[in-house]
Scaffold this motif. Structure first.
Motif, PDB file in Angstrom:
ATOM      1  N   ARG A 202       0.330   3.999   1.336  1.00 46.27           N
ATOM      2  CA  ARG A 202       0.389   4.588   2.679  1.00 46.27           C
ATOM      3  C   ARG A 202       1.513   3.960   3.505  1.00 46.27           C
ATOM      4  NH1 ARG A 202      -1.395   6.768   7.194  1.00 46.27           N
ATOM      5  NH2 ARG A 202      -1.553   5.298   8.906  1.00 46.27           N
TER       6      ARG A 202
ATOM      7  N   LYS B 286       0.851  -1.203   0.000  1.00 49.68           N
ATOM      8  CA  LYS B 286       0.000   0.000   0.000  1.00 49.68           C
ATOM      9  C   LYS B 286       0.886   1.253   0.000  1.00 49.68           C
ATOM     10  CE  LYS B 286      -4.332  -1.531   1.731  1.00 49.68           C
ATOM     11  NZ  LYS B 286      -4.189  -2.869   2.246  1.00 49.68           N
TER      12      LYS B 286
ATOM     13  N   ASP C 154       4.745   5.350   2.239  1.00 49.39           N
ATOM     14  CA  ASP C 154       4.913   6.770   2.588  1.00 49.39           C
ATOM     15  C   ASP C 154       5.240   6.988   4.055  1.00 49.39           C
ATOM     16  OD1 ASP C 154       4.663   7.533   0.031  1.00 49.39           O
ATOM     17  OD2 ASP C 154       2.546   8.107   0.165  1.00 49.39           O
TER      18      ASP C 154
END
Ligand SMILES: C[S@@+](CC[C@H](N)C(=O)[O-])C[C@H]1O[C@@H](n2cnc3c(N)ncnc32)[C@H](O)[C@@H]1O
Length: 255
Positions: free
Chosen positions: A66, A64, A69
């Protein structure tokens, strides 16, 4: 609360799942004990296989965005603590190299070396680096099967980073890993690592380990490090920075 609900909560215990607690977890322990420990194989061999299996089963599903990040927090932390463009960085337990991806913009003249026990995670990490256009000469990866880091013998690193790795390591492995890293750290190098803290040693769900702060301090000292705890780490784990104790050496690394 009904009687049924109360029984369900009791059965789930701290695992929040009856199936996990009474089916999957015992299967994991039996696999580890009978296919690995009783055959003289190590925790790392089991855990490396387990990590590889997770990826093989999912069939290389991209992580993912996210999750990737979130590693900006790692890069920002290191930049705040003086990461230089020329630093040689060793990411111990690098996983998918999400930290390496975020560091690549800073390490323009340096080198990023990722080491992990899972070949599948390293392979997926290399794909991510390639897709992000990070030139191959700016990073290097190694799959290891113990904590001795023989493959890096004679090298020196300015920064060593281990995020969420000690959380999956038994004490004996941490002690070997500390000594290996002491031998690889440049004289003014810094080793940043996280661990999960508890008042006493604790192990849960086969793979999660907690340690008292004093014990981590002792392992560090025995390996020739002094450590400092960082309060500016935005996570429930504790962030430490180990530096070489003046005049100390790690001694022989045995396993
Ligand atoms: C929770 S993940 C964290 C990955 C990475 N540090 C990050 O923050 O994205 C833990 C990683 O440590 C690796 N690992 C666990 N035990 C290890 C050991 N003894 N030596 C090297 N890597 C290890 C696992 O394979 C896994 O990729």
């Amino acid at each position: 609360m009904s009687f049924r609900e109360r029984v369900a909560i009791l059965l789930r215990g701290e695992y929040n799942s009856v199936r996990f607690r009474f089916l999957y977890l015992p299967i994991e322990w039996l696999t580890y004990l009978f296919l690995y420990r009783l055959r003289g194989k190590s925790w790392i061999e089991f855990y490396g296989w387990r990590m590889d299996e997770q990826i093989r089963r999912k069939g290389h599903v991209p992580p993912k965005q996210r999750y990737l990040d979130l590693a900006e927090i790692h890069a920002a932390f290191l930049r705040r603590h003086g990461l230089r463009t020329t630093d040689r960085v060793l990411d111990y337990g690098c996983g998918l190299m999400r930290t390496g991806l975020k560091l690549s913009a800073t390490l323009t003249e340096g080198l990023y070396v990722g080491v992990d026990i899972s070949a599948e995670r390293i392979a997926q990490g290399r794909d991510l680096m390639r897709a992000a256009g990070v030139p191959e000469e700016r990073y290097e990866t190694h799959v290891v099967s113990d904590c001795r880091l023989e493959v890096l013998r004679g090298r020196q690193f300015d920064v060593v980073w281990a995020n969420s790795v000690l959380t999956h390591m038994p004490a004996e492995d941490i002690q070997v890993m500390f000594r290996s890293i002491q031998n690889l750290l440049a004289p003014d190098g810094r080793y940043f690592f996280t661990f999960a803290e508890a008042g006493e040693r604790k192990r849960k769900a086969i793979k999660d380990f907690w340690y008292p702060r004093e014990e981590i301090e002792r392992f560090s000292r025995e390996a020739g490090f002094q450590i400092k705890f960082h309060e500016d780490w935005e996570n429930s784990d504790v962030m430490c920075c180990a530096t070489k104790l003046p005049g100390a050496t790690a001694g022989a690394v045995a396993q």
